[in-house]
Design a protein around this motif. Structure first.
Motif, mmCIF file in Angstrom:
data_model
loop_
_atom_site.group_PDB
_atom_site.id
_atom_site.type_symbol
_atom_site.label_atom_id
_atom_site.label_comp_id
_atom_site.label_asym_id
_atom_site.label_seq_id
_atom_site.Cartn_x
_atom_site.Cartn_y
_atom_site.Cartn_z
ATOM 1 N N VAL A 312 9.731 10.107 25.262
ATOM 2 C CA VAL A 312 8.825 8.976 25.019
ATOM 3 C C VAL A 312 7.667 9.358 24.091
ATOM 4 O O VAL A 312 7.075 8.490 23.455
ATOM 5 N N ASP A 313 7.351 10.665 24.003
ATOM 6 C CA ASP A 313 6.260 11.073 23.108
ATOM 7 C C ASP A 313 6.756 11.289 21.674
ATOM 8 O O ASP A 313 5.996 11.736 20.813
ATOM 9 N N GLY A 314 8.014 10.990 21.421
ATOM 10 C CA GLY A 314 8.543 11.070 20.062
ATOM 11 C C GLY A 314 8.985 12.456 19.634
ATOM 12 O O GLY A 314 9.442 12.632 18.501
ATOM 13 N N SER A 315 8.886 13.442 20.535
ATOM 14 C CA SER A 315 9.303 14.779 20.107
ATOM 15 C C SER A 315 10.823 14.822 19.942
ATOM 16 O O SER A 315 11.560 14.125 20.643
ATOM 17 N N PRO A 316 11.297 15.649 18.976
ATOM 18 C CA PRO A 316 12.729 15.680 18.674
ATOM 19 C C PRO A 316 13.534 16.295 19.808
ATOM 20 O O PRO A 316 13.000 17.061 20.615
ATOM 21 N N PHE A 317 14.813 15.973 19.849
ATOM 22 C CA PHE A 317 15.709 16.529 20.857
ATOM 23 C C PHE A 317 15.757 18.045 20.728
ATOM 24 O O PHE A 317 15.917 18.574 19.637
ATOM 25 N N SER A 318 15.604 18.726 21.852
ATOM 26 C CA SER A 318 15.655 20.185 21.848
ATOM 27 C C SER A 318 16.904 20.644 22.583
ATOM 28 O O SER A 318 16.981 20.559 23.811
ATOM 29 N N ALA A 319 17.894 21.122 21.832
ATOM 30 C CA ALA A 319 19.152 21.538 22.454
ATOM 31 C C ALA A 319 18.956 22.676 23.469
ATOM 32 O O ALA A 319 19.524 22.613 24.565
ATOM 33 N N PRO A 320 18.178 23.707 23.152
ATOM 34 C CA PRO A 320 17.996 24.760 24.165
ATOM 35 C C PRO A 320 17.364 24.228 25.465
ATOM 36 O O PRO A 320 17.749 24.642 26.556
ATOM 37 N N ASP A 321 16.398 23.304 25.332
ATOM 38 C CA ASP A 321 15.760 22.745 26.531
ATOM 39 C C ASP A 321 16.701 21.822 27.309
ATOM 40 O O ASP A 321 16.447 21.502 28.471
ATOM 41 N N ALA A 322 17.770 21.368 26.635
ATOM 42 C CA ALA A 322 18.719 20.453 27.286
ATOM 43 C C ALA A 322 19.753 21.196 28.123
ATOM 44 O O ALA A 322 20.449 20.590 28.932
ATOM 45 N N MET A 323 19.871 22.498 27.900
ATOM 46 C CA MET A 323 20.909 23.269 28.595
ATOM 47 C C MET A 323 20.563 23.380 30.073
ATOM 48 O O MET A 323 19.481 23.848 30.447
ATOM 49 N N ALA A 324 21.494 22.963 30.934
ATOM 50 C CA ALA A 324 21.253 22.959 32.381
ATOM 51 C C ALA A 324 21.993 24.112 33.052
ATOM 52 O O ALA A 324 23.126 24.431 32.678
ATOM 53 N N PHE A 325 21.351 24.723 34.039
ATOM 54 C CA PHE A 325 21.943 25.852 34.767
ATOM 55 C C PHE A 325 21.993 25.527 36.262
ATOM 56 O O PHE A 325 20.992 25.070 36.840
ATOM 57 N N PRO A 326 23.144 25.765 36.893
ATOM 58 C CA PRO A 326 23.261 25.500 38.330
ATOM 59 C C PRO A 326 22.135 26.193 39.109
ATOM 60 O O PRO A 326 21.878 27.386 38.918
#
Ligand code: V55
Ligand code: FE
Length: 483
Positions: A312-326
């Motif tokens: 919502v703050d307009g920051s770009p998609f961050s692939a590393p931050d999107a990686m989920a770990f069990p």
């Protein structure tokens, strides 16, 4: 084009298997399909029946299409049908799309005001011999589990007062009840939630109302013997967003997350909200309780995992931050504190779409499987990286392995199939759809659930490519209607 971690093409694939309804028998098989498997694997893909009326085509807004792989005597057939929602019936009559953007009624044709907007596109689940096609913004749509003919929405003989029924409803293996919840129960964006249980005979046994701490995508939940558990993560919305024609959801990095814990025999006021710093999570692995202590396993990422619902703050998609770990979150319902008691990362294999042996839902499970994004592996240029491997962990021994599907393949959600209905936990197979992004052909791959690293036992071949799917479930023949 972003190749990391998952390319946008993975979800859009516009020309693939569009509007296809078909029946195939005796599919071509490489290897050998275990002859004792007798039942059906159901899976769902969103596939817009009519071209969109708006420029937005969020993958989550496609009309639900159920695929049913029938297993019998080592042979596999495939049937695919649209879930005939009220929405699709109205649109077919008009010969064009009437419903607008994903979860935005302000963009609909005035002629459909008040109609159920659901697309029934997320999960197929058989309970009480009925096939439910589920979508989190609407009631359950009932279909015939064999023919895939649609019967229509149900409100359980008028007993369900809320408007929604989660796509992640689960069958409690102890009671046989279908345990569910819903959010925005009194209309879009409302904070009203319910927890529900449906008996195997199809009777709504309870509908307990509670209030969410803020409006967000409440996509999945946990069921334990004594509690139901609700993760609240900041994939948020507002009428301002909908009026401005922004995507329904956006990720808010300023909000905390919550884990709501409600005793299954309690009242709505009994819910406790445990609080943790901003982070993200989506699909639940499993949950169980030991006394008042609740262990809740879920892949967790630092940030937003869905680029089509931007920050919502307009920051770009961050692939590393999107990686989920069990990860295992533990809270104590009896604790004086509203903090999590502990947080434990369970694996370094990042990914999503976790599954267990579903006969262990609500109990201390031993095994988990999930889709892994193996960044070390090569991918196909121009098509992009998808979820490319299957992960496995044995909680007891700590053994973790994976199977890479290969450079030309993207993978869809796996599903555990018991070797036989009475087999021990984890003794059986994994079925998983893999899509060849070069030849545009899909396969249903079958692996030994305890030896996935050895590769497929069988590849069941479809003569076309499926669209990217969401969820799938296996049901033994004994759970299906006769005929
Ligand atoms: C999800 C999927 C949906 C949806 C909301 O995976 C969340 C999450 C396929 O539709 O409407
Ligand atoms: Fe889901």
């Amino acid at each position: 084009m972003s190749h990391y971690p998952v390319d946008i093409n993975y979800f859009l694939v516009p020309a693939i298997s569009g509007r296809m309804e078909l029946d195939l028998s005796d599919l071509d098989v490489e290897g050998e399909v275990p002859a004792q498997l007798d039942g059906a694997f159901f899976r769902m893909q969103p596939d817009p029946y009519f071209p969109r009326t708006t420029d937005e085509d969020v993958y989550f807004n496609g009309d639900g299409v159920v695929g049913r792989f029938d297993f019998s005597n080592g042979k596999v057939g495939f049937r695919q049908r649209y879930a005939l929602t009220d929405k699709l019936k109205l649109e077919r009559k008009a010969g064009r799309a009437l419903f607008g953007r994903y979860r935005n009624p302000l963009t609909d044709d005035p002629s459909v005001k008040g109609a159920i907007r659901g697309t029934a596109n997320t999960t197929p689940l058989v309970h009480g011999k009925k096939l439910y096609a589920l979508k989190e913004d609407s009631p359950p749509l009932v279909m015939d589990a064999n023919s895939l003919a649609t019967q229509g929405y149900t409100d359980f003989n008028g007993r369900m007062k809320g408007q929604t029924f989660s796509a992640h409803s689960k069958i409690d293996p102890e009671t046989g009840n279908l345990v569910s919840f819903g959010y925005c129960q009194t209309g879009p964006l409302t904070l009203d939630c319910t927890y529900m249980e449906v008996s195997p005979a199809g009777e709504l046994l309870k509908e307990v109302w509670f209030t969410a701490p803020y409006y967000c995508m409440m996509h999945d939940f946990g069921v334990t013997k004594d509690y139901v558990v609700f993760p609240v993560v900041p994939m948020v919305s507002s009428w301002e967003r909908l009026k401005a024609l922004k995507p329904h959801f956006g990720f808010d990095k300023t909000l905390p997350i919550y884990l709501g814990v409600l005793p299954r025999n309690g009242k709505g006021e009994d819910i406790r909200w445990f609080k943790a710093p901003n982070q993200n999570a989506c699909h639940v692995i499993n949950a169980f309780n030991v006394g008042t202590k609740i262990h809740f396993d879920i892949p967790v990422s630092k940030g937003n995992g869905l680029w089509f619902f931007p920050d919502v703050d307009g920051s770009p998609f961050s692939a590393p931050d999107a990686m989920a770990f069990p990860t295992r979150w533990t809270v104590d319902y009896a604790s004086k504190s509203d903090e999590f008691e502990s947080v434990k990362k369970l694996s370094d294999m990042g990914g999503e779409f976790p599954r267990i042996d579903d006969r262990y839902i609500s109990r201390d499970h031993r095994y988990a499987w999930w889709l892994v994004i193996d960044l070390a592996k090569p991918f196909t240029e121009g098509v992009g990286r998808g979820m490319n491997a299957l992960g496995y962990m044995d909680y007891r021994t700590g053994r973790q392995t994976s199977w890479w599907a290969g450079q030309q393949y993207h993978m869809q959600e796996p599903c555990f199939v018991p070797r036989s209905p009475g087999a021990p936990e984890g003794d059986g197979y994994i079925v998983v759809v893999v899509d060849n992004v070069v030849t545009n052909l899909s396969q249903l791959v079958i692996l030994d659930a305890q030896a996935i690293d050895k590769g497929p036992i069988a590849r069941v071949k479809l003569p076309f490519r499926l669209r990217a799917g969401l969820h799938g479930n296996w049901f033994d023949r004994s759970a299906l209607p006769q005929g």
